[in-house]
Motif scaffolding. Structure first.
Motif, PDB file in Angstrom:
ATOM      1  N   MET A 396       0.879  -1.172   0.000  1.00  0.00           N
ATOM      2  CA  MET A 396       0.000   0.000   0.000  1.00  0.00           C
ATOM      3  C   MET A 396       0.918   1.223   0.000  1.00  0.00           C
ATOM      4  N   VAL A 397       0.759   2.059  -1.020  1.00  0.00           N
ATOM      5  CA  VAL A 397       1.642   3.231  -1.100  1.00  0.00           C
ATOM      6  C   VAL A 397       0.842   4.502  -1.354  1.00  0.00           C
ATOM      7  N   ASN A 398       1.452   5.603  -0.941  1.00  0.00           N
ATOM      8  CA  ASN A 398       0.841   6.911  -1.162  1.00  0.00           C
ATOM      9  C   ASN A 398       1.446   7.514  -2.429  1.00  0.00           C
ATOM     10  N   PRO A 399       0.659   7.601  -3.503  1.00  0.00           N
ATOM     11  CA  PRO A 399       1.206   8.052  -4.793  1.00  0.00           C
ATOM     12  C   PRO A 399       1.712   9.492  -4.758  1.00  0.00           C
ATOM     13  N   ASN A 400       1.291  10.249  -3.757  1.00  0.00           N
ATOM     14  CA  ASN A 400       1.727  11.649  -3.690  1.00  0.00           C
ATOM     15  C   ASN A 400       2.980  11.851  -2.850  1.00  0.00           C
ATOM     16  N   ASP A 401       3.441  10.778  -2.266  1.00  0.00           N
ATOM     17  CA  ASP A 401       4.641  10.866  -1.430  1.00  0.00           C
ATOM     18  C   ASP A 401       5.854  10.445  -2.255  1.00  0.00           C
ATOM     19  N   LYS A 402       6.585  11.452  -2.719  1.00  0.00           N
ATOM     20  CA  LYS A 402       7.704  11.191  -3.621  1.00  0.00           C
ATOM     21  C   LYS A 402       8.749  10.269  -3.005  1.00  0.00           C
ATOM     22  N   ASN A 403       9.000  10.469  -1.720  1.00  0.00           N
ATOM     23  CA  ASN A 403      10.010   9.623  -1.060  1.00  0.00           C
ATOM     24  C   ASN A 403       9.566   8.169  -1.023  1.00  0.00           C
ATOM     25  N   GLU A 404       8.264   7.984  -0.761  1.00  0.00           N
ATOM     26  CA  GLU A 404       7.767   6.620  -0.685  1.00  0.00           C
ATOM     27  C   GLU A 404       7.840   5.946  -2.062  1.00  0.00           C
ATOM     28  N   ILE A 405       7.531   6.725  -3.091  1.00  0.00           N
ATOM     29  CA  ILE A 405       7.591   6.164  -4.448  1.00  0.00           C
ATOM     30  C   ILE A 405       9.026   5.809  -4.820  1.00  0.00           C
ATOM     31  N   GLU A 406       9.945   6.649  -4.397  1.00  0.00           N
ATOM     32  CA  GLU A 406      11.345   6.346  -4.670  1.00  0.00           C
ATOM     33  C   GLU A 406      11.749   5.064  -3.933  1.00  0.00           C
ATOM     34  N   ALA A 407      11.316   4.968  -2.683  1.00  0.00           N
ATOM     35  CA  ALA A 407      11.614   3.769  -1.896  1.00  0.00           C
ATOM     36  C   ALA A 407      11.009   2.534  -2.554  1.00  0.00           C
ATOM     37  N   LEU A 408       9.780   2.697  -3.057  1.00  0.00           N
ATOM     38  CA  LEU A 408       9.105   1.587  -3.736  1.00  0.00           C
ATOM     39  C   LEU A 408       9.915   1.117  -4.944  1.00  0.00           C
ATOM     40  N   ASN A 409      10.404   2.096  -5.712  1.00  0.00           N
ATOM     41  CA  ASN A 409      11.214   1.736  -6.878  1.00  0.00           C
ATOM     42  C   ASN A 409      12.444   0.940  -6.483  1.00  0.00           C
ATOM     43  N   PHE A 410      13.130   1.378  -5.437  1.00  0.00           N
ATOM     44  CA  PHE A 410      14.300   0.631  -4.952  1.00  0.00           C
ATOM     45  C   PHE A 410      13.893  -0.779  -4.533  1.00  0.00           C
ATOM     46  N   PHE A 411      12.813  -0.847  -3.790  1.00  0.00           N
ATOM     47  CA  PHE A 411      12.361  -2.132  -3.257  1.00  0.00           C
ATOM     48  C   PHE A 411      12.040  -3.117  -4.392  1.00  0.00           C
ATOM     49  N   LEU A 412      11.268  -2.644  -5.378  1.00  0.00           N
ATOM     50  CA  LEU A 412      10.857  -3.523  -6.480  1.00  0.00           C
ATOM     51  C   LEU A 412      12.060  -3.960  -7.303  1.00  0.00           C
ATOM     52  N   ASP A 413      12.969  -3.029  -7.515  1.00  0.00           N
ATOM     53  CA  ASP A 413      14.177  -3.332  -8.265  1.00  0.00           C
ATOM     54  C   ASP A 413      14.978  -4.430  -7.562  1.00  0.00           C
ATOM     55  N   ARG A 414      15.137  -4.268  -6.265  1.00  0.00           N
ATOM     56  CA  ARG A 414      15.915  -5.242  -5.499  1.00  0.00           C
ATOM     57  C   ARG A 414      15.203  -6.601  -5.462  1.00  0.00           C
ATOM     58  N   LEU A 415      13.893  -6.581  -5.411  1.00  0.00           N
ATOM     59  CA  LEU A 415      13.139  -7.834  -5.345  1.00  0.00           C
ATOM     60  C   LEU A 415      13.330  -8.653  -6.634  1.00  0.00           C
ATOM     61  N   SER A 416      13.163  -7.995  -7.778  1.00  0.00           N
ATOM     62  CA  SER A 416      13.346  -8.714  -9.046  1.00  0.00           C
ATOM     63  C   SER A 416      14.768  -9.243  -9.158  1.00  0.00           C
ATOM     64  N   LYS A 417      15.733  -8.392  -8.808  1.00  0.00           N
ATOM     65  CA  LYS A 417      17.134  -8.815  -8.927  1.00  0.00           C
ATOM     66  C   LYS A 417      17.454  -9.945  -7.954  1.00  0.00           C
ATOM     67  N   ARG A 418      16.861  -9.886  -6.766  1.00  0.00           N
ATOM     68  CA  ARG A 418      17.070 -10.944  -5.775  1.00  0.00           C
ATOM     69  C   ARG A 418      16.589 -12.290  -6.319  1.00  0.00           C
ATOM     70  N   ALA A 419      15.396 -12.280  -6.882  1.00  0.00           N
ATOM     71  CA  ALA A 419      14.836 -13.531  -7.420  1.00  0.00           C
ATOM     72  C   ALA A 419      15.725 -14.067  -8.546  1.00  0.00           C
ATOM     73  N   ILE A 420      16.173 -13.168  -9.405  1.00  0.00           N
ATOM     74  CA  ILE A 420      17.018 -13.598 -10.524  1.00  0.00           C
ATOM     75  C   ILE A 420      18.349 -14.148 -10.004  1.00  0.00           C
ATOM     76  N   ASN A 421      18.928 -13.472  -9.018  1.00  0.00           N
ATOM     77  CA  ASN A 421      20.196 -13.962  -8.446  1.00  0.00           C
ATOM     78  C   ASN A 421      20.052 -15.324  -7.789  1.00  0.00           C
ATOM     79  N   MET A 422      18.857 -15.632  -7.360  1.00  0.00           N
ATOM     80  CA  MET A 422      18.608 -16.949  -6.761  1.00  0.00           C
ATOM     81  C   MET A 422      18.193 -17.977  -7.820  1.00  0.00           C
ATOM     82  N   GLU A 423      18.519 -17.706  -9.076  1.00  0.00           N
ATOM     83  CA  GLU A 423      18.167 -18.570 -10.208  1.00  0.00           C
ATOM     84  C   GLU A 423      16.659 -18.690 -10.407  1.00  0.00           C
TER      85      GLU A 423
END
Lengths: 470, 470
Positions: A396-423
């Protein structure tokens, strides 16, 4: 919804589209079946997604294969993007009109064309939804198992290779689509296979189309496998002291060959939310929910075997039942998980993502993701189809909170990369769509260039759902 | 074997190959790993097939992926056909050097690279055979189920989408290959997927490669699904008064969701031959053989359920057992079927073909085929993986009898067309190879032109196993 997450660069070259001319011709050709009203166009983009989108320039309401073919031929002639549209429940922006163009609404192609009980096959048009099919089948003793949650259209489910809670037993759309009819970008109509249960005749165009996300053609007919409705369905639940214990029990279930029909994990935070929303008093620990299909004797045997496994891995008391009403009670936390999460932050926007890893890496992947949620101060719950190593994060995110959106981007990026690194894969069932194009490259590297070769040779004008997958 | 059956026209344009130069370079490059001796070349073509073939111009014995890549790069540079070679057990001429060129023998790439019991996955090189893998797995409690009869290489089984007796329970190679490494015609090395149990990331290149019969690339590594060895294996057999009764019982087994592991049909003539060869006294009527996997209680339940079904459809007494030795006795007719057929006409040549139809059409398809055997005065027996609607005709023919060969051609042509007319496929598990290219077109029409587009864009010089599939 609107622009939340940054989009990676569109990797397919943008053709010099002549959309205006195409729209003019389509409007004339389709009359009442065409709309360019703003409200209709708004309904056909940006449905359940977090990704940027334009409005389509118009919408064609196709009634039959010939309408689809005509639309494709006009769009190919004038070079105009064409976006197939079902119920709009995809989560990765598949129905967005990223480059404008024409949305082809397939909801009126909703006929169940034939059922063959002897062959356990159904032939349907793409606008038929999975619930519509199962309602229709009710008196036949057969059902279609794939259940992605939403009452999606079977065309959309085929295009995105949907799966869901019971994939662990019945597979994904790829395992259950026997044959397709497809209107190709040049207007040719293909039948990808006959109706035999297996075939070694030539390249597997059926499975190339399933999961191609509307980028290679428009599906106009689907032949699906059906299954006998189980004599008995048993369900149960059990709490574990840790994610690791829970996933180790899951691994043992799979290794033991117990033909479990569903095996779902809710993490601690999700359980907490479900307790509040559904007025339950589950221990706030990881929860496994199971479903078994079979005869009375068989589901009893499966439940008892699982109960032993749960005990071996530190699980609590395994409650189970083959009574429908009581089963729904035991499963209430799972059925309400989406609403429970949303109710925690009703003013925020709901975002779901998915990854899938080899099951030996599942607990690590989930736990590192939980750590990241804390680290980035994001509100998210984890629900997993853990028999497949697949899990979702519901945020659940607040679309008007720029910091939260930036954090979300980092989080999603790391999640995809984590899964890929785990084959594993950056998406077990939602697809690449708009948002995961860069991760497809991270995941499969040179293989993507061969995918693009197929795209370019089938669709040289890049009219079919441009900006998705690549 | 030699030229028996007419070959349909080679549909891919013949490139202007420069084989001589390629052979010269390969010989220099590979030294002891290269052979152009006649006896070695003879071992690498025309193995178990009825189709015409030339000898390859040379054979490279690849030790590793780098050898394969080097061979492909040289062949692509000089435009020289390249034919991947495993144990040579394919039945449709897949390993034939139809245009000469280089046979790449992969038997020395026979390492089992890793086993992950937690993920139920094995990673193997293409030269590993299925029996080698299962011997290696013996102490892990896991096994690899796909069993096409021959002790085929797993690379070959992947390339031809092999299946066999237990596909009804465990699927085909397409269902059990998770990921491949492939050397593509341009020398690039692809990984087609990671190791997650399911993925929606991009086009399904794994399943495009499985069944592509060596025409799109050379497989150098395979990740396979494994299964827990069943606690108990039960087997049984029962006789039916007619093919129709037997297939109706099969349909009911599938509809009832009995998770049968094997369900095989022997027709009357096959039973007769087995009685003579294996000294049995089975009634000379259609015979069904079944195998059930599960716990003691589960196989008992399955056997009893089947027994009721058999009775409902006019079957005789269903004998079954979970004792291994007795099971082998009950199944003896099936195990000896190939030898029984061969022993009937020891001076003739053995020819096997396969088709697969929707199961509702199976009895018609088998019975019409039996009529044709009589009509064309051919000696043939029918053995079927009937749970999938798949059956084989095992024929014995005299290659020197022109009339018989002509009759055989008519018979085979009618069989493929019959299966296609019944909405089935001209090949359920043997593949298209050299002999069924015309039927692929009959079966899938315009779809074949899209297959060819993939072939041309991946392999513009047509070096990869030319003359197969198209």
């Amino acid at each position: 919804m609107s622009v939340l997450v940054k989009n990676h660069k569109d990797l397919v070259k943008n053709v010099d589209y002549n959309k205006e001319e195409a729209i003019k011709v389509l409007k004339k050709e389709f009359g009442q079946q065409f709309s360019d009203s703003k409200s209709v166009r708004e309904q056909h983009t940006d449905t359940t997604t977090i990704h940027t989108s334009k409005l389509p320039d118009g919408v064609v309401f196709a009634e039959n294969e010939s309408d689809v073919r005509k639309t494709v031929e006009i769009c190919n002639k004038y070079k105009c993007p064409i976006i197939p549209f079902g119920v709009g429940s995809s989560l990765e922006g598949h129905v967005n009109a990223l480059h404008g163009g024409v949305s082809v609404d397939l909801n009126n192609m909703n006929k169940i064309l034939s059922i063959s009980p002897e062959d356990s096959l159904a032939v349907v048009q793409p606008g038929v939804t999975r619930e519509q099919l199962n309602t229709y089948l009710r008196d036949t003793g057969l059902f279609f198992p794939i259940d992605p949650g939403a009452n999606a259209s079977l065309g959309g489910m085929s295009a995105t290779n949907a799966s869901g809670t019971n994939a662990v037993r019945y597979g994904t759309m790829k395992d259950n689509v026997v044959s397709l009819k497809v209107v190709m970008p040049n207007g040719e109509i293909l039948k990808t296979a006959n109706k035999a249960k297996k075939s070694s005749a030539g390249y597997d165009i059926t499975r190339l189309m399933v999961g191609s996300e509307g980028t290679l053609g428009i599906i106009t007919e689907i032949t699906l496998k059906l299954y006998g409705i189980p004599e008995v369905i048993a369900g149960g639940r059990v709490t574990f002291p840790s994610i690791k214990n829970a996933t180790e029990a899951v691994i043992m279930v799979i290794q033991s060959g117990i033909p479990v029909a569903r095996i779902e994990l809710l993490d601690q935070e999700q359980v907490k939310a479900c307790n509040a929303y559904s007025k339950l008093d589950l221990p706030e620990e990881p929860l496994l929910l199971l479903e078994f299909h079979g005869s009375e004797a068989s589901v009893k045997e499966q439940s008892e075997l699982f109960s032993e496994i749960a005990t071996d891995f530190g699980g609590g008391n395994f409650e189970w039942t083959s009574n429908n009403e009581q089963r729904n009670k035991l499963w209430k936390a799972r059925h309400d998980a989406y609403y429970a999460t949303k109710s925690c932050k009703p003013d925020d926007e709901y975002i779901a993502t998915d990854v899938c890893v080899p099951i030996s890496r599942l607990s690590d992947c989930i736990m590192e993701t939980q750590v990241d949620l804390k680290k980035y101060n994001l509100f998210g719950h984890i629900v997993g189809h853990v028999g497949d190593g697949n899990f979702h994060v519901q945020l659940m995110v607040n679309p008007n909170d720029k910091n939260e959106i930036e954090a979300l981007n980092f989080f999603l990026d790391r999640l995809s990369k984590r899964a890929i690194n785990m084959e594993g894969t950056c998406t077990g069932e939602h697809g690449i769509g708009q948002g995961k194009k860069q991760y497809l490259i991270d995941e499969l590297g040179p293989c993507v260039s061969f995918m693009k070769k197929i795209k370019s040779t089938f669709d040289p004008n890049n009219i079919m759902n441009p900006g998705k997958v690549f």
